[in-house]
Scaffold this active site. Structure first.
Site, PDB file in Angstrom:
ATOM      1  N   TYR A 166      28.766 -39.337   4.596  1.00 14.85           N
ATOM      2  CA  TYR A 166      28.809 -39.387   6.066  1.00 14.85           C
ATOM      3  C   TYR A 166      29.296 -40.770   6.556  1.00 14.85           C
ATOM      4  CZ  TYR A 166      26.629 -38.992  10.756  1.00 14.85           C
ATOM      5  OH  TYR A 166      26.364 -38.970  12.101  1.00 14.85           O
ATOM      6  N   LYS A 170      32.527 -41.574   8.768  1.00 16.10           N
ATOM      7  CA  LYS A 170      32.340 -42.131  10.117  1.00 16.10           C
ATOM      8  C   LYS A 170      33.083 -43.453  10.302  1.00 16.10           C
ATOM      9  CE  LYS A 170      29.901 -39.187  12.495  1.00 16.10           C
ATOM     10  NZ  LYS A 170      30.653 -38.327  13.434  1.00 16.10           N
TER      11      LYS A 170
END
Ligand SMILES: NC(=O)c1ccc[n+]([C@@H]2O[C@H](COP(=O)([O-])OP(=O)(O)OC[C@H]3O[C@@H](n4cnc5c(N)ncnc54)[C@H](O)[C@@H]3O)[C@@H](O)[C@H]2O)c1
Length: 301
Positions: A166, A170
């Protein structure tokens, strides 16, 4: 100053069937925007799917007197993204705003992480941002107007245990923004990022109820909607949660010039404190500014 309105403007919000995206869509619609509500309608780990979540938000917008269309495509699916754009263009003939918000989680420590889960999370967040942006880009260029808000996370900027997939996705989104903010400028396309903290199904198991109560998604949406407005800056990373707002930047220290002759590994070690000294540090707007500093130092500046 006048209130910020979006009358006559068309917005697409991805992942708007629940959580933060729903709130962004409701606030844009409340201020006059026509909204395409996209959501795949799957679970928090990305499995399953149905247009029911997007349909429900469209019904909410319409019940409040607004205009909205539902789209149940995945943001990673080329045909689905094309359909989402076509729906907006067929209905309203323009796209002024894209809020790329859709996302999933597959948390595990890096030791235990399957590469398939790494790739899926990077695909949904990073390519699921890039593909909708690519699909609206020429439309926004032709209009000479566009506002794009991408969604990053403190996990990308600073790290969070169990979120290497993640976090990589991101911060990849920020790298993407940093270049297209430059490429969009001459066509009045501004692109900014939101780094939210909010009580949604993504975070409901992470914090106690009394903390979650202070983290309503509606405390983040005013920041996102400002970044979607005509007055928005470009290239900013706005952090928002619990009613607090701040900017995050990547700073580079002034550093040292160690010269060309006799440069050694030990000199780098021995100068580490000077290399890391934060006095005079700067947040650059382009990569070329960093090279500019190196040449300034080379010339003794
Ligand atoms: N909640 C937080 O504290 C927090 C913190 C940092 C970043 N974020 C980011 O904010 C965004 C919204 O998250 P949220 O907290 O509202 O969680 P959420 O799970 O409520 O919302 C995400 C939405 O995206 C949809 N979605 C997932 N995959 C999709 C796909 N392939 N195509 C279309 N839609 C898809 C989901 O169905 C869901 O409705 C995400 O990008 C998330 O990473 C949230």
């Amino acid at each position: 100053m006048a209130d910020i309105r979006f009358d006559g403007k068309v917005a697409i919000v991805t992942g708007a069937g629940g959580g933060l995206g729903r709130q962004h869509a409701l606030e844009l619609a409340r201020r006059g925007a026509k909204v395409v509500v996209n959501d795949l309608g799957g679970s928090v780990d990305g499995s399953g799917g149905s247009s029911a979540a997007a349909d429900a938000v469209v019904a909410e917008i319409k019940a409040a007197g607004g205009e909205a269309i539902s789209n149940g495509s995945s943001v990673t699916d080329d045909a689905g993204v094309a359909l989402m754009i076509k729906q907006a263009m067929d209905a309203w003939g323009r796209i002024d705003i894209l809020i790329a918000n859709a996302g999933i989680l597959r948390d595990k420590s890096f030791s235990k992480m399957d590469m398939a889960d790494f790739e899926l999370v990077v695909n949904v967040h990073l390519m699921g941002t890039v593909k909708p942006v690519k699909a609206v880009w020429e439309i926004m260029k032709e209009q000479n107007y566009g506002r794009i808000v991408v969604t990053t996370s403190s996990s990308g900027m600073y790290g969070n245990f169990g979120q290497s997939n993640y976090g990589a996705a991101k911060l990849g989104i920020i790298g993407f923004m940093n270049t297209i903010k430059l490429e969009g400028q001459k066509n009045n396309i501004h692109i900014n990022a939101i780094s939210p903290v909010a009580a949604t199904r993504m975070t409901e198991n992470l914090m106690p109820a009394e903390v979650l109560e202070k983290l309503k998604p509606e405390y983040v949406s005013p920041g996102v909607v400002y970044l979607a407005s005509e007055e928005a800056p470009t290239g900013a990373i706005l952090t928002a949660g619990a009613g607090a707002f701040a900017l995050s930047r990547i700073y580079e220290t002034e550093g040292v010039y160690l010269g060309e002759g006799g440069l050694s590994v030990e000199e780098v070690r021995d100068n580490w404190a000077k290399i890391a000294d934060p006095s005079g540090q700067q947040a650059y707007v382009t990569g070329g500014e960093q090279s500019g500093k190196f040449f300034r130092k080379l010339q003794g500046g």
